[in-house]
Design a protein around this motif. Structure first.
Motif, short mmCIF file in Angstrom:
data_model
loop_
_atom_site.label_atom_id
_atom_site.label_comp_id
_atom_site.label_asym_id
_atom_site.label_seq_id
_atom_site.Cartn_x
_atom_site.Cartn_y
_atom_site.Cartn_z
N LEU A 110 -0.38 -7.55 -8.89
CA LEU A 110 0.77 -6.64 -8.84
C LEU A 110 1.44 -6.78 -7.48
N ILE A 111 2.73 -7.01 -7.50
CA ILE A 111 3.51 -7.19 -6.27
C ILE A 111 4.38 -5.96 -6.07
N ILE A 112 3.96 -5.10 -5.12
CA ILE A 112 4.66 -3.83 -4.89
C ILE A 112 4.78 -3.63 -3.38
N THR A 113 5.32 -4.62 -2.69
CA THR A 113 5.44 -4.51 -1.23
C THR A 113 6.66 -3.68 -0.86
N ARG A 114 6.90 -3.55 0.43
CA ARG A 114 7.98 -2.68 0.90
C ARG A 114 9.33 -3.38 1.00
N GLY A 115 9.39 -4.68 0.68
CA GLY A 115 10.67 -5.37 0.84
C GLY A 115 10.80 -6.58 -0.05
N HIS A 116 12.04 -6.95 -0.36
CA HIS A 116 12.30 -8.07 -1.25
C HIS A 116 11.75 -9.37 -0.68
N GLY A 170 0.79 -1.22 0.00
CA GLY A 170 0.00 0.00 0.00
C GLY A 170 0.82 1.26 0.00
N GLY A 171 2.01 1.23 -0.60
CA GLY A 171 2.90 2.38 -0.61
C GLY A 171 2.51 3.44 -1.62
N HIS A 172 3.45 4.39 -1.86
CA HIS A 172 3.17 5.54 -2.72
C HIS A 172 2.83 5.14 -4.16
N VAL A 173 3.55 4.17 -4.70
CA VAL A 173 3.27 3.73 -6.07
C VAL A 173 1.90 3.07 -6.14
N SER A 174 1.58 2.28 -5.13
CA SER A 174 0.29 1.59 -5.11
C SER A 174 -0.88 2.57 -5.08
N VAL A 175 -0.73 3.68 -4.37
CA VAL A 175 -1.79 4.69 -4.33
C VAL A 175 -2.08 5.19 -5.74
N GLU A 176 -1.04 5.48 -6.50
CA GLU A 176 -1.23 5.98 -7.86
C GLU A 176 -1.76 4.90 -8.79
N VAL A 177 -1.26 3.67 -8.63
CA VAL A 177 -1.75 2.56 -9.45
C VAL A 177 -3.23 2.33 -9.21
N ALA A 178 -3.64 2.31 -7.95
CA ALA A 178 -5.04 2.04 -7.60
C ALA A 178 -5.96 3.12 -8.15
N ARG A 179 -5.54 4.37 -8.05
CA ARG A 179 -6.38 5.47 -8.54
C ARG A 179 -6.60 5.34 -10.05
#
Length: 349
Positions: A263-269, A204-213
């Motif tokens: 889409l896998i956009i978590t905060r860590g590897h 749910g990071g910054h990129v995810s906010v833009e992707v979801a919108r």
């Protein structure tokens, strides 16, 4: 907005006891602004969806609003956009093709609501179905829209006094979708109802906010998953379902298939590897599987999973990583554009 989510909007308007005009392209020849099945809802003060914009859409909107005002039930309008028809000179269009647009006034009654609720259910559940537009060729009137699910031939919205030949035709919806126009005295147009595009967005990071919108505006039903409540909530993702995980190692058994995009956009590897392992085990496989990260991260992740028995060739061919099209994206919003561009490219193949 996609045609799928538009049907959800239609059902919601009917629940609110609101009449609207429903415009759909029912035939197409050559190059036109939109394809068969493109549709829109027209209300006195707004529209939902589009059939291509431009002069043709403006003409359809004007007709639809006249129909709402004078209670006209149905019209079929023909538009020649070749540039050579003086009857359509006001369209100012040289697309080169022609199309027919069905415009129908949809009343807020139990029958119409049942039809659009059935459509919405079929899309969410992935049931191959059709909306049938039944047009009386001898009068400006239309039977209610029909939906038939091919699992058991169930038809929603068929009037009790419907013609026997029509009832028999729709008892086999797949046959009707192919041969529907052969019904005597009536034109039956089949509009396939595709499975809704579902996106599972891990992180749910910054990129995810833009992707979801952006994804929500493109007709995806988005579910955001994170193990931090402050990153997976309705305030941060107002148009999405949010799931707060106890742990990334305990992921829910989410349904997947040809209408699913992961889409896998978590905060860590480590979390990315855990989710990728889960995604590779889905059956049926998703339509799209993408993981954010560099090629170095990708290769290390694949090598780690290969030691667990996952096929390296399958990962190279099925997983999109680095994720998105190469457009030089830097900011979260630009990265979101690159990701959704890649997904649209795949969805529209």
């Amino acid at each position: 907005m996609s045609e799928n989510t538009l049907n959800f909007s239609a059902a919601e308007l009917l629940r609110q006891n609101t009449a609207f005009a429903y415009a759909v392209i029912i035939s197409q020849d050559g190059s036109t602004p939109r394809e068969n099945g493109a549709k829109m809802l027209i209300l006195p003060d707004r529209i939902v969806g589009t059939i291509g914009g431009g002069p043709m859409e403006g003409t359809v909107m004007a007709i639809a609003r006249e129909m709402l005002a004078d209670n006209t039930p149905m019209r079929v309008e023909e538009y020649d956009m070749s540039g050579g028809n003086p009857d359509n000179a006001d369209l100012d269009s040289i697309c080169g093709g022609a199309c027919e647009v069905l415009i129908a006034r949809i009343e807020p009654n139990a029958g119409n609501l049942a039809v659009f609720e059935a459509v919405a259910h079929a899309e969410t559940a992935g049931i191959p179905s059709w909306l049938f537009y039944v047009i009386d060729q001898n009068a400006d009137a239309a039977l209610p829209f029909l939906l038939a699910a091919n699992v058991d031939g169930e038809v929603v919205g068929l009037p009790e006094n419907a013609d026997a030949k029509l009832s028999h035709l729709l008892s086999s919806p797949l046959h009707a979708a192919v041969h529907g126009e052969k019904t005597v005295g009536q034109r039956v147009v089949a509009d396939p109802v595709g499975m809704l595009s579902v996106m599972y967005l891990f992180g749910g990071g910054h990129v995810s906010v833009e992707v979801a919108r952006l994804a929500a505006n493109l007709g995806f039903r988005v579910t955001v998953l994170d193990d931090r409540e402050e990153f997976a909530n309705k305030q941060r993702f107002p148009d999405c379902q949010c799931i707060v995980l106890d742990d990334f190692h305990d992921l829910p058994d989410l349904p997947t298939g040809k209408g699913t995009y992961i889409l896998i956009i978590t905060r860590g590897h480590a979390h990315d590897r855990t989710v990728l392992r889960w995604a590779l085990e889905r059956n049926p496989a998703p339509r799209y599987l993408g993981m954010i990260g560099s090629r170095i991260k990708r290769d290390a992740t694949y090598e780690s999973l290969a030691k667990e028995g996952f096929d390296p060739e399958r990962m190279r061919t099925e997983v999109h990583c680095p994720i998105g099209l190469t457009i030089g994206a830097k900011t979260p919003a630009e990265i979101a554009v690159s990701i959704l561009a890649e997904i649209i490219q795949i969805r529209n193949r």
